[in-house]
Scaffold this active site. Structure first.
Site, PDB file in Angstrom:
ATOM      1  N   CYS A   1      68.246  48.671  29.963  1.00  0.00           N
ATOM      2  CA  CYS A   1      69.510  48.009  29.657  1.00  0.00           C
ATOM      3  C   CYS A   1      69.357  46.701  28.892  1.00  0.00           C
ATOM      4  O   CYS A   1      70.357  46.120  28.457  1.00  0.00           O
ATOM      5  CB  CYS A   1      70.274  47.734  30.952  1.00  0.00           C
ATOM      6  SG  CYS A   1      70.343  49.146  32.069  1.00  0.00           S
TER       7      CYS A   1
ATOM      8  N   GLU B   1      73.781  38.299  39.928  1.00  0.00           N
ATOM      9  CA  GLU B   1      73.983  37.546  38.687  1.00  0.00           C
ATOM     10  C   GLU B   1      74.787  36.274  38.944  1.00  0.00           C
ATOM     11  O   GLU B   1      74.459  35.207  38.411  1.00  0.00           O
ATOM     12  CB  GLU B   1      74.682  38.418  37.648  1.00  0.00           C
ATOM     13  CG  GLU B   1      74.827  37.749  36.302  1.00  0.00           C
ATOM     14  CD  GLU B   1      75.267  38.694  35.192  1.00  0.00           C
ATOM     15  OE1 GLU B   1      75.173  38.299  34.008  1.00  0.00           O
ATOM     16  OE2 GLU B   1      75.712  39.829  35.501  1.00  0.00           O
TER      17      GLU B   1
ATOM     18  N   LYS C   1      81.797  45.212  29.922  1.00  0.00           N
ATOM     19  CA  LYS C   1      81.535  46.588  30.371  1.00  0.00           C
ATOM     20  C   LYS C   1      82.755  47.183  31.054  1.00  0.00           C
ATOM     21  O   LYS C   1      82.907  48.408  31.119  1.00  0.00           O
ATOM     22  CB  LYS C   1      80.334  46.628  31.317  1.00  0.00           C
ATOM     23  CG  LYS C   1      78.984  46.400  30.648  1.00  0.00           C
ATOM     24  CD  LYS C   1      77.849  46.529  31.647  1.00  0.00           C
ATOM     25  CE  LYS C   1      76.483  46.350  30.991  1.00  0.00           C
ATOM     26  NZ  LYS C   1      76.219  44.955  30.569  1.00  0.00           N
TER      27      LYS C   1
ATOM     28  N   HIS D   1      78.942  50.807  30.107  1.00  0.00           N
ATOM     29  CA  HIS D   1      77.562  50.333  29.981  1.00  0.00           C
ATOM     30  C   HIS D   1      76.849  51.184  28.934  1.00  0.00           C
ATOM     31  O   HIS D   1      76.541  52.350  29.175  1.00  0.00           O
ATOM     32  CB  HIS D   1      76.861  50.443  31.334  1.00  0.00           C
ATOM     33  CG  HIS D   1      75.549  49.735  31.410  1.00  0.00           C
ATOM     34  ND1 HIS D   1      74.788  49.431  30.306  1.00  0.00           N
ATOM     35  CD2 HIS D   1      74.839  49.283  32.485  1.00  0.00           C
ATOM     36  CE1 HIS D   1      73.683  48.818  30.687  1.00  0.00           C
ATOM     37  NE2 HIS D   1      73.701  48.704  31.994  1.00  0.00           N
TER      38      HIS D   1
ATOM     39  N   PHE E   1      66.894  47.678  34.542  1.00  0.00           N
ATOM     40  CA  PHE E   1      66.011  48.356  35.479  1.00  0.00           C
ATOM     41  C   PHE E   1      64.565  48.060  35.076  1.00  0.00           C
ATOM     42  O   PHE E   1      64.229  47.974  33.902  1.00  0.00           O
ATOM     43  CB  PHE E   1      66.239  49.867  35.428  1.00  0.00           C
ATOM     44  CG  PHE E   1      67.408  50.348  36.244  1.00  0.00           C
ATOM     45  CD1 PHE E   1      68.122  49.504  37.061  1.00  0.00           C
ATOM     46  CD2 PHE E   1      67.789  51.683  36.196  1.00  0.00           C
ATOM     47  CE1 PHE E   1      69.189  49.957  37.818  1.00  0.00           C
ATOM     48  CE2 PHE E   1      68.853  52.161  36.946  1.00  0.00           C
ATOM     49  CZ  PHE E   1      69.559  51.289  37.761  1.00  0.00           C
TER      50      PHE E   1
END
Length: 402
Positions: free
Chosen positions: A162, A305, A326, A331, A390
């Site tokens: 990502c 976050e 998003k 995404h 990830f």
């Protein structure tokens, strides 16, 4: 160290087929997430996504090109054309020899993989098209951009899940800043919305069945999207000498690795990336007005976050606007950072902050100004774009108004 600016932007995404259309959709809080129109959708548990509608390859490319271009490459070339045309650049001679392409993608030609696995395993065919390998390879889009626009300098693809687009744009930024290249075409693209692509993500059990609600207490997961965002990064003096319109300055960048878990995010890793980007850009945290959050809509990502933002910005965190687009476009995995950079450009140039739509219930663990549901007018001079992938790979870009 040379300054780096953006002189061209292009996109194809669920909100629009151009930057202007995308900005308009972001201002209006349009949701580009809806029912998927793909083969065998009835066999999927997750049947929604941020799908690019109305994009017809046959109207853009000839038969030979289509045989070479996976959907992610088609998106890339369309977005690159818009970006390069806006920049006004023509690549020839020394400029062509030194300018290049760095793009991000996580999956590359997933649709091509899916189609050919189906042909071999389900339909029993013993042969595939001779161009399957060059069509599906992750560097296909970068290669075709370099060939289409005569870009003979450093050209390659970055794949960090990502964070792929942000890592790709950072490489372009650092090449120009160091003097290696005067111009780089950069950004990212993704197209995983096929049966195999969605089925694989279902297995992670992080997908929403209805919509994406980042930071809302009742959020229930992420939604996949597809598309591309492409930019022309250019050395400042080179752009100024030719009278180019400058969209904004790329002021700094940082990356970090969580080195802890393959899927669970780390507050420390995200915080180090944000703090590093500020340090690299020479920006005080009090100057930042807007953060385009990674904001996936999963319980773990959003609260982690927000905690990282609070750690980095301290009391100033309460003055920040932080939104996740998003919620509108889904995404885009490896392409997501590039499309999200558009929201930062809109904030800096137009003074419009894209909203986090779908927000319904406050979450005490996400107690920041997430610009809920409606766009906002605000003067912003510095913005950050976050990408936390990830594998614990974090990449943050700092942008400054020019």
């Amino acid at each position: 160290m040379k300054r780096v600016v953006i002189t061209g932007a292009g996109t194809i995404n669920p909100l629009g087929h151009s930057v202007a259309d995308t900005f308009a959709a972001m201002r209006e809080g349009v949701c580009g997430i809806g029912p998927l129109d793909i083969r065998d959708v009835d066999r999927l548990q997750i049947q929604i996504g941020g799908q690019v509608k109305g994009f017809e390859a046959e109207g853009r490319y000839n038969r030979q090109q289509i045989s070479l271009y996976d959907r992610f490459t088609q998106f890339t070339l369309a977005a690159a054309r818009e970006a390069i045309e806006q920049s006004g650049l023509t690549f020839a001679g020394e400029l062509a020899a030194r300018s290049g392409v760095v793009l991000g993608t996580a999956g590359g030609g997933v649709s091509t993989w899916d189609d050919n696995y189906r042909a071999v395993y389900e339909e029993g065919k013993n042969r595939v098209h001779p161009f399957v390998v060059p069509k599906l390879m992750n560097n296909a889009a970068a290669s075709h951009v370099s060939m289409e626009w005569n870009l003979k300098g450093p050209s390659f693809t970055v794949s960090t899940a990502c964070a792929s687009s942000n890592h790709a744009m950072s490489q372009a930024f650092m090449m120009i800043r160091s003097g290696m290249a005067p111009v780089m075409v950069t950004g990212g693209s993704e197209s995983m919305l096929c049966f195999g692509g969605v089925k694989a993500w279902e297995g992670l059990r992080v997908m929403s069945r209805d919509t994406c609600r980042p930071f809302s207490a009742n959020r229930n997961g992420m939604v996949q999207g597809e598309g591309a965002g492409i930019f022309v990064f250019e050395e400042y003096e080179h752009a100024r000498a030719r009278g180019a319109e400058i969209l904004c300055e790329v002021a700094g960048f940082a990356m970090s690795s969580d080195a802890s878990d393959i899927v669970m995010p780390s507050k420390n890793g995200a915080a180090r990336a944000m703090a590093g980007a500020l340090q690299d850009a020479g920006i005080d945290r009090s100057e930042v007005g807007y953060i385009n959050a990674h904001g996936t809509g999963t319980a773990a990502n959003d609260k982690t976050e927000c905690a990282a933002v609070a750690d980095v910005f301290g009391p100033h965190a309460d003055q920040l606007m932080i939104s996740s687009t998003k919620s509108m476009h889904g995404h885009l995995i490896g392409g997501t950072g590039a499309v999200e950079l558009l929201a930062c450009i809109m904030a800096l140039r137009d003074g419009i902050i894209a909203p986090t739509i779908g927000y319904q219930e406050p979450d005490p663990e996400c107690a920041l100004d997430v610009v809920p549901n409606e766009a906002r007018e605000a003067k912003v001079t510095v913005a950050l774009s976050n990408a936390f992938a990830f594998g614990g790979m974090n990449a943050v870009v700092a942008l400054r108004k020019t």
